[in-house]
Structures are given as C-alpha cells and as structure tokens.
Motif scaffolding. Structure first.
Motif, PDB file in Angstrom:
ATOM      1  N   ASN A 183       0.801  -1.229   0.000  1.00 24.86           N
ATOM      2  CA  ASN A 183       0.000   0.000   0.000  1.00 24.86           C
ATOM      3  C   ASN A 183       0.835   1.281   0.000  1.00 24.86           C
ATOM      4  O   ASN A 183       0.324   2.368   0.293  1.00 24.86           O
ATOM      5  N   GLU A 184       2.109   1.157  -0.302  1.00 22.81           N
ATOM      6  CA  GLU A 184       2.973   2.330  -0.401  1.00 22.81           C
ATOM      7  C   GLU A 184       3.389   2.529  -1.857  1.00 22.81           C
ATOM      8  O   GLU A 184       3.799   1.580  -2.528  1.00 22.81           O
ATOM      9  N   VAL A 185       3.275   3.755  -2.320  1.00 29.00           N
ATOM     10  CA  VAL A 185       3.620   4.065  -3.704  1.00 29.00           C
ATOM     11  C   VAL A 185       5.129   4.100  -3.846  1.00 29.00           C
ATOM     12  O   VAL A 185       5.806   4.935  -3.231  1.00 29.00           O
ATOM     13  N   ILE A 186       5.668   3.174  -4.634  1.00 35.84           N
ATOM     14  CA  ILE A 186       7.115   3.130  -4.862  1.00 35.84           C
ATOM     15  C   ILE A 186       7.474   3.576  -6.282  1.00 35.84           C
ATOM     16  O   ILE A 186       8.656   3.682  -6.621  1.00 35.84           O
ATOM     17  N   GLY A 187       6.464   3.819  -7.102  1.00 34.92           N
ATOM     18  CA  GLY A 187       6.713   4.276  -8.460  1.00 34.92           C
ATOM     19  C   GLY A 187       5.411   4.547  -9.195  1.00 34.92           C
ATOM     20  O   GLY A 187       4.315   4.316  -8.658  1.00 34.92           O
ATOM     21  N   VAL A 188       5.549   5.034 -10.412  1.00 35.36           N
ATOM     22  CA  VAL A 188       4.382   5.392 -11.220  1.00 35.36           C
ATOM     23  C   VAL A 188       4.660   4.996 -12.659  1.00 35.36           C
ATOM     24  O   VAL A 188       5.786   5.154 -13.154  1.00 35.36           O
ATOM     25  N   ILE A 189       3.628   4.476 -13.324  1.00 33.64           N
ATOM     26  CA  ILE A 189       3.701   4.174 -14.756  1.00 33.64           C
ATOM     27  C   ILE A 189       2.761   5.125 -15.492  1.00 33.64           C
ATOM     28  O   ILE A 189       1.568   5.199 -15.179  1.00 33.64           O
ATOM     29  N   SER A 190       3.301   5.841 -16.440  1.00 30.99           N
ATOM     30  CA  SER A 190       2.523   6.794 -17.227  1.00 30.99           C
ATOM     31  C   SER A 190       2.463   6.317 -18.679  1.00 30.99           C
ATOM     32  O   SER A 190       3.501   6.097 -19.307  1.00 30.99           O
TER      33      SER A 190
END
Length: 301
Positions: A183-190
C-alpha cells in the motif's frame, strides 16, 4: 402570370397534402436524429471503454514486473545498508544500474497497438525508464513535472485523461497508474495512447448515418406525397361535388369505395346530397302547383 404563380404557391403550401408531407418528414427527421445521437454516443462510449480496458489490462502485467524490479532494489539497498559506507555505495550503484536496465528492458518490450509513450517514474518523480526516442541518460535523470504523476504519487489512485497532443494536434489518452508495495507508492507508470482513431471511426459511422438520413428523407418525402394523395384525393372529390351542389347539381360523390373514415364521410355526404335533391324536387313541385293555382285565380278574377 405572376398573380397565378403567387396564388398557386400559396395554395401549395396551405394545402392539406403539403402539410401532411411536412409533418411526416419532420417526424422522420426528428426520429432519425434522436436515434443517431443515441447510437453514436453509445458507440463512442463503448469503443472508448474497450480501448481503455485493453490497455489497462496490459498495464497491470507491466505494473507487476516493474514492482518486482523496484522491490529488488529496495531489498538490496536495505540489506547492504549495514556494510561499510564505500562498499554499500558501490553495490547500491551497481544494483540500481542493474534494476534500471531491467526496467528499461521491460518498457522497451512493452508494445501495444496505438501506444505512443511509456514512462516509469519513481516516488521522487525521477524518470527511471521511457520508451521515448529521447530516453537517454540525461533525459532519464530528469524529474517529471506532470501534474497527473504528482497527483498519483500523492493519492495512490490511478487516473486517466483525454487531451490534445500539442505536437500532432490529435487526441491522446493519458493513463497514470501507481506501483505499490504494501500500500505504499514506490513508483508510477505513465502511458500515452493514440485515441484519435476511435473518434475517427465513430465520425465515419456518423457520416454514413447522415447519408442514410438524407436518403431516408428523400424516400420519406416521396412516400409522403403518395400516401397523402390517397387521403386528399377523396377530399378533393367531395370538395368538387360541393361546388357542383352550389350550382344545383345534386349528384353523388363517385370513386370513393374505402372502408375508412373518408369512405364513411363520403357515404353520409351522398345521403345528404340525395336528401337535398329530393327536398329540392318536392319544393319545385309545390312551387309549380302554387304557381298554377295563382294563375287560375288570376284567370277567374
């Protein structure tokens, strides 16, 4: 000639036949437009939804592998934080480089139809990998200032948006999804995909529908005049007979043998015409008798 032309024009637009056709065509146009609006709206929404779901399903697979790569980096960095500072820095740099190459490989192998761009960004808004031709080391070292990326990092919820591409002036679909670990954001895909083709398909179908509507209006107009003639011809026959009755001709209306309301009206009209003719005959007989009596009285006087 001009007077008769104006009279004919006025007569044409005020006739029941013309009014019937106009109403018939207007009803047809309104019905087709409402059906077309509903159909194209549903088709566009359905195509867009299918387009989005196909990419989102593929993105879930990429998201899983990216999470594994980022998780490896975090685990190795955590394990080696207890070593000496120099060795830890060297190993951490090596691990980051290996993980980065793994992410770059995943992005390069991620190929979906209509897909224009894929960016992988860490939770510090730093670009880790990109499918862009400008995805060199200098580009990857930069930070992402995309407001959608910042929003996803902050909220942890995926978001999507349709906007115009400044370079091609075409509509593109932007989808930004978080990469989470516990439940922790470790990255983002755009992701950026070309959605203009979906709108073009709907527009082409709309043009076909418009052509069909025009043809339907022409056919409806012809059918309307033919259908109205069957109704107004009976009325015209009765109107003609009324004019004859005004001049003393009490004949019957002929050529109306239908079993509808017009036929019933013609039968009643014929009965009235016959009754008037009989009453007129009786009146004429009484008038002649009275004239004869008066003449006899005059002779007697």
């Amino acid at each position: 000639m001009s007077f008769f032309g104006k009279k004919f024009k006025k007569r044409f637009f005020s006739s029941i036949r013309t009014k019937f056709v106009i109403v018939y065509v207007l009803v047809n146009i309104i019905s087709l437009q409402l059906i077309g609006l509903f159909f194209t709206t549903q088709l566009r929404n359905s195509n867009i939804n299918t387009f989005e779901q196909n990419i989102i399903e593929q993105e879930k697979i990429l998201n899983y592998h990216i999470r594994e790569e980022l998780d490896k980096v975090n685990m190795k960095n955590g394990e080696e934080s207890t070593d000496s500072e120099n060795n830890a820095n060297q190993d951490s740099t090596s691990n980051n480089r290996d993980s980065k190459s793994g992410i770059v490989k995943l992005v390069s192998e991620f190929n979906i139809q209509k897909l224009l761009l894929v960016n992988v960004i860490d939770n510090n808004s730093k670009i880790l990998a990109s499918s862009s031709k400008n995805g060199n080391d200098d580009y990857l070292a930069k930070r992402s200032f995309d407001p959608l990326v910042s929003q996803v990092i902050k909220t942890g919820e995926s978001t999507k948006q349709i906007q115009n591409n400044a370079d091609s002036n075409k509509r593109v679909w932007i989808y930004v999804s978080p990469v989470k670990k516990d439940n922790e954001v470790i990255g983002v895909i755009s992701l950026m995909a070309d959605i203009e083709s979906v709108y073009q398909e709907v527009n082409s179908i709309s043009r076909i529908f418009i052509v069909g509507t025009i043809l339907s209006i022409l056919i409806t107009t012809v059918i309307g005049f033919v259908a109205s003639k069957t109704v107004t011809s009976s009325i015209e026959k009765m109107s003609s007979q009324v004019k004859k009755m005004a001049s003393g001709n009490y004949g019957t209306v002929v050529g109306i043998d239908t079993n509808d309301e017009i036929g019933d009206l013609a039968k009643v009209f014929n009965k009235i015409s016959k009754r008037i003719e009989e009453e007129q005959a009786v009146t004429e007989t009484e008038r002649r008798k009275l004239a004869t009596i008066i003449e006899s009285m005059m002779d007697g006087i």
